[in-house]
Motif scaffolding. Structure first.
Motif, PDB file in Angstrom:
ATOM      1  N   GLN A  18     -54.905 -14.889 -30.581  1.00 30.65           N
ATOM      2  CA  GLN A  18     -53.644 -14.720 -30.681  1.00 30.65           C
ATOM      3  C   GLN A  18     -52.738 -16.141 -30.572  1.00 30.65           C
ATOM      4  O   GLN A  18     -51.989 -16.408 -29.887  1.00 30.65           O
ATOM      5  N   CYS A  19     -53.310 -16.906 -31.753  1.00 31.78           N
ATOM      6  CA  CYS A  19     -52.769 -18.292 -31.693  1.00 31.78           C
ATOM      7  C   CYS A  19     -51.443 -18.465 -32.690  1.00 31.78           C
ATOM      8  O   CYS A  19     -51.373 -17.663 -33.814  1.00 31.78           O
ATOM      9  N   SER A  20     -50.426 -19.182 -32.368  1.00 27.98           N
ATOM     10  CA  SER A  20     -49.424 -19.018 -33.463  1.00 27.98           C
ATOM     11  C   SER A  20     -48.725 -20.578 -32.855  1.00 27.98           C
ATOM     12  O   SER A  20     -48.813 -21.170 -32.183  1.00 27.98           O
ATOM     13  N   MET A  21     -47.949 -21.102 -33.858  1.00 27.86           N
ATOM     14  CA  MET A  21     -46.952 -21.957 -33.947  1.00 27.86           C
ATOM     15  C   MET A  21     -45.647 -21.710 -33.073  1.00 27.86           C
ATOM     16  O   MET A  21     -45.224 -20.902 -33.505  1.00 27.86           O
ATOM     17  N   VAL A  22     -45.388 -22.577 -32.168  1.00 32.49           N
ATOM     18  CA  VAL A  22     -44.007 -22.577 -31.424  1.00 32.49           C
ATOM     19  C   VAL A  22     -43.550 -23.827 -31.403  1.00 32.49           C
ATOM     20  O   VAL A  22     -44.120 -24.916 -31.466  1.00 32.49           O
ATOM     21  N   PRO A  23     -42.159 -24.006 -31.113  1.00 34.57           N
ATOM     22  CA  PRO A  23     -41.474 -25.358 -30.956  1.00 34.57           C
ATOM     23  C   PRO A  23     -41.562 -25.786 -29.750  1.00 34.57           C
ATOM     24  O   PRO A  23     -41.819 -25.159 -28.523  1.00 34.57           O
ATOM     25  N   ASP A  24     -41.384 -27.238 -29.482  1.00 38.14           N
ATOM     26  CA  ASP A  24     -41.254 -27.736 -28.223  1.00 38.14           C
ATOM     27  C   ASP A  24     -40.151 -29.010 -28.496  1.00 38.14           C
ATOM     28  O   ASP A  24     -40.161 -29.713 -29.166  1.00 38.14           O
ATOM     29  N   SER A  25     -39.181 -29.095 -27.352  1.00 38.62           N
ATOM     30  CA  SER A  25     -38.400 -29.611 -27.624  1.00 38.62           C
ATOM     31  C   SER A  25     -38.039 -31.004 -26.696  1.00 38.62           C
ATOM     32  O   SER A  25     -37.161 -31.740 -26.461  1.00 38.62           O
ATOM     33  N   ALA A  44     -49.481  -9.311 -27.296  1.00 40.33           N
ATOM     34  CA  ALA A  44     -49.608  -8.513 -28.766  1.00 40.33           C
ATOM     35  C   ALA A  44     -48.409  -7.466 -28.846  1.00 40.33           C
ATOM     36  O   ALA A  44     -48.481  -6.943 -29.889  1.00 40.33           O
ATOM     37  N   THR A  45     -47.608  -7.104 -27.695  1.00 39.46           N
ATOM     38  CA  THR A  45     -46.600  -6.291 -28.082  1.00 39.46           C
ATOM     39  C   THR A  45     -45.187  -7.031 -28.010  1.00 39.46           C
ATOM     40  O   THR A  45     -45.121  -8.094 -27.666  1.00 39.46           O
ATOM     41  N   GLY A  46     -44.021  -6.245 -28.159  1.00 39.17           N
ATOM     42  CA  GLY A  46     -42.787  -6.664 -27.950  1.00 39.17           C
ATOM     43  C   GLY A  46     -42.344  -7.797 -29.050  1.00 39.17           C
ATOM     44  O   GLY A  46     -42.652  -7.529 -30.158  1.00 39.17           O
ATOM     45  N   ASP A  47     -41.877  -8.937 -28.473  1.00 36.52           N
ATOM     46  CA  ASP A  47     -41.362  -9.880 -29.250  1.00 36.52           C
ATOM     47  C   ASP A  47     -42.376 -10.850 -29.522  1.00 36.52           C
ATOM     48  O   ASP A  47     -42.181 -12.031 -30.262  1.00 36.52           O
ATOM     49  N   GLY A  48     -43.794 -10.614 -29.062  1.00 33.80           N
ATOM     50  CA  GLY A  48     -44.815 -11.414 -29.530  1.00 33.80           C
ATOM     51  C   GLY A  48     -45.213 -12.518 -28.626  1.00 33.80           C
ATOM     52  O   GLY A  48     -46.380 -13.271 -28.652  1.00 33.80           O
ATOM     53  N   TYR A  49     -44.190 -12.767 -27.676  1.00 31.77           N
ATOM     54  CA  TYR A  49     -44.355 -13.745 -26.654  1.00 31.77           C
ATOM     55  C   TYR A  49     -43.930 -13.178 -25.092  1.00 31.77           C
ATOM     56  O   TYR A  49     -42.761 -12.470 -25.057  1.00 31.77           O
ATOM     57  N   ALA A  50     -44.245 -13.655 -23.923  1.00 31.81           N
ATOM     58  CA  ALA A  50     -43.961 -13.427 -22.982  1.00 31.81           C
ATOM     59  C   ALA A  50     -42.786 -14.001 -22.565  1.00 31.81           C
ATOM     60  O   ALA A  50     -42.457 -15.294 -22.983  1.00 31.81           O
ATOM     61  N   GLY A  51     -41.869 -14.164 -21.639  1.00 33.11           N
ATOM     62  CA  GLY A  51     -40.901 -14.741 -21.278  1.00 33.11           C
ATOM     63  C   GLY A  51     -41.514 -15.895 -20.326  1.00 33.11           C
ATOM     64  O   GLY A  51     -42.427 -16.083 -19.837  1.00 33.11           O
TER      65      GLY A  51
END
Length: 659
Positions: free
Chosen positions: A270-277, A301-308
């Protein structure tokens, strides 16, 4: 439309708090020292925002002459932060900083309240105004409310203040609430309004709208970099920094099991690219501000694809954002080599924030209570100290606290938890750079702010409507608050009544607490063989008519006389008063002492001693349970200096300052 008051000498006086406000800091020659204000957890909500699409006009306000776009009081009193009055608190805090000549302002996360377009736009307008008017520079680091997820998503709230005192649902297209318009929700007769102005923005949009406030290099900065920059302070130029600051170059791979990219291990999924500021900036010569983006959004795997990110914090940084923690260690080493004063800030705490009482809280109230999930593990704190960081200012908890971690190799990390302007006690931290690697930390309390009651007319109508409906009421006495501090005290009181006590306290302890006053607690401490805690409220009338009660009365009377009290003084406070003082001290530390009399604190101390003597043999009964409460209360009021102090960065020593 924003109403931004200009600073004036009279306003500076009104904003000062006589015993807590920090003066402008000068050295022995009278020269003003560099000051940096830290204001986390603003949770900014533009109460006079205009919906660009015209979807919602707001409520006409007779005092401002504008239309208010606000949340209900009922919503505020169920939340750990205010949604509306913090608008005025932010303006007052910035005016206070301007009156002190402060030019550098750090915003350690939750500068918005879920990153809605109209509120981020309003915040940007205010920051631009103070930059232009007073020469202020702002440096923001994101919190779990800005953004709520890495990428924009549909969202909204069901409890804006609407016509007739009813809640007004406002959602963005793409939500279930907007799927079947026209729609009326069960809690209100008002139809749902749909507008993209209330969606939750992701990193791309928030960073773009707040670009001048640290997220991207500016020509006035002496230095600026990210964890992904290929240059250093030795070969810095603005053009190269700007190119490497591009959003597309500030991405990293995260997997469900840990950091991806060059850190990825076999079997990661479940790897993906996300930002870091994250960024490092040198706004003035010799001072490096390290803005750490400690948001970790675990793939799911569910919802928006990421947990809070709210409960992840630094507990997930070393496993899921390794490139940033490695970068922190390198920055620390370079700062020491270059002779820079390095101050780190981020949204999340780096040390325990309960004065070492987290385990005791878990034992007393349960491991899932009191937001214990947000506590950084001791092993994580040790890893952070091992990077060599010496001073970090955080937020997230809305607490006033100072935590110190000393590693085995002698490194010391001081974590300053800055209070929120949107909660009790409203304040910010003012850090002043001193010679010889020393800094002073002052806590500036916003006791009385202009216009704090400007919205009360809307709350009055809301309360009237709730009463007519027979709906649960909040305490209308909050509308009698004489200043902003008192207003936040009422907010905490209602939060304790409606949320903290029902959610955090086991039912037997809660029911016993609410059935007793201080005098009864004292007498019960002198009795043997009490019924189980769950049966105590029902058994109390019979106990009070027993011979044992008369004996306890005589013993208690002798005890209080020796201590300089009377039984009537103990009868003057209730179990709820005790609970409120408990949360006052937990949230505000020494800042709460203004609201709790020394006499009552001494009475708590006496009860703590009396119950501690019996707690070991009655761990699950009255003495054990109430003894634990009083011990925690004592611990909350006796931590590291959290008001005004001098910090020696060479050894981590803290010495108190009177002002």
């Amino acid at each position: 439309m924003l109403l931004i008051p200009r600073v004036s000498p009279m306003l500076a006086v009104l904003l000062s708090f006589s015993s807590l406000a920090a003066p402008a800091v000068t050295d022995s020659s009278g020269a003003t020292q560099l000051q940096i204000a830290f204001m986390p957890d603003i949770h900014f909500h533009d109460i006079y925002a205009n919906f660009n699409d015209g979807a919602f006009a707001g409520l006409p306000n007779s005092l401002s002459g504008k239309n208010a776009t606000i949340r209900t009081m009922a919503a505020q009193l169920q939340s750990t932060r205010l949604f509306n009055e913090n608008y005025f608190a932010l303006l007052a805090a910035l005016d206070d900083a301007a009156a002190r000549g402060v030019k550098l302002i750090a915003l350690p996360g939750d500068f918005s309240d879920d990153g809605q377009p109209l509120h981020v736009r309003g915040l940007a307008a205010i920051l631009h105004h103070y930059s232009a008017s007073y020469g202020m520079q702002f440096f923001a680091a994101p919190g779990n409310h800005d953004p709520v997820r890495p990428y924009s998503r549909p969202a909204g709230k069901s409890d804006y203040s609407g016509a007739g005192g009813y809640p007004q649902p406002i959602y963005s297209p793409g939500t279930d609430a907007c799927a079947g318009l026209p729609a009326v929700q069960s809690h209100t007769p008002l139809r749902t309004i749909c507008s993209d102005e209330v969606k939750e923005l992701g990193y791309l949009e928030i960073m773009a709208q707040l670009a001048p406030f640290g997220f991207y290099p500016q020509r006035g900065y002496l230095y600026w970099e990210t964890p992904y920059s290929s240059y250093s302070e030795l070969n810095y130029n603005f053009k190269q920094a700007s190119e490497q600051a591009a959003y597309s170059q500030r991405q990293y791979e995260i997997c469900r099991q840990g950091t991806g990219g060059r850190y990825k291990q076999p079997g990661y999924s479940q790897c993906s690219m996300v930002p870091d500021s994250s960024y490092l900036v040198e706004p003035v010569a010799g001072v490096w501000l390290l803005a750490i983006d400690a948001n970790v959004y675990l793939p799911q795997a569910t919802g928006d694809g990421y947990a809070g990110a709210g409960n992840a914090g630094y507990n997930r940084m070393f496993s899921h954002k390794t490139q940033v923690t490695d970068w922190i260690a390198r920055v620390v080493q370079r700062a020491e080599q270059a002779g820079k004063t390095l101050i780190a800030f981020s949204h999340y705490p780096m040390t325990e924030f309960y004065n070492g009482q987290s385990d005791a809280i878990a034992a007393q109230f349960g491991a899932d209570s009191f937001q214990l999930a947000r506590r950084p593990a001791d092993s994580v704190t040790n890893l952070l100290a091992a990077t060599g960081l010496k001073l970090h200012i955080g937020g997230h908890m809305h607490f006033n606290d100072t935590g110190v971690s000393r590693s085995a190799d002698g490194k010391v990390l001081v974590n300053v938890q800055a209070p929120s302007l949107a909660a009790y006690v409203p304040a910010y931290k003012l850090v002043s750079i001193q010679p010889q690697q020393k800094v002073t930390v002052h806590t500036v309390v916003l006791d009385d702010i202009p216009r704090y009651n400007e919205l009360f007319q809307h709350y009055q109508q809301e309360h009237d409507t709730l009463r007519k409906q027979g709906a649960p009421l909040w305490n209308k006495a909050i509308l009698t608050a004489k200043n902003y501090r008192e207003f936040t005290n009422w907010h905490l009181s209602e939060l304790t009544r409606q949320r903290f006590l029902p959610q955090d306290w086991p039912a037997p302890l809660r029911e016993a607490l609410l059935a007793l006053d201080g005098r009864q607690l004292l007498l019960l401490s002198q009795l043997q063989n009490l019924p189980p805690l769950a049966q105590l409220p029902a058994a109390l009338p019979a106990l009070q008519h027993s011979p044992h009660w008369q004996q306890a009365l005589q013993a208690a009377d002798a005890l209080v006389i020796d201590a300089g009290f009377t039984l009537q003084q103990f009868a003057g406070w209730s179990g709820f008063d005790l609970a409120l003082d408990f949360y006052r001290l937990r949230n505000a530390g020494s800042l709460a002492l203004q609201d709790i009399s020394p006499q009552r604190l001494a009475q708590y101390q006496l009860l703590s001693r009396l119950l501690a003597a019996k707690a070991a043999s009655d761990s699950s009964g009255f003495a054990g349970q109430f003894g634990g409460v009083f011990q925690l209360l004592q611990a909350f009021s006796h931590g590291e200096n959290d008001m005004h102090f001098m910090l020696d960065l060479t050894n981590g020593s803290i010495s108190g300052l009177s002002r």
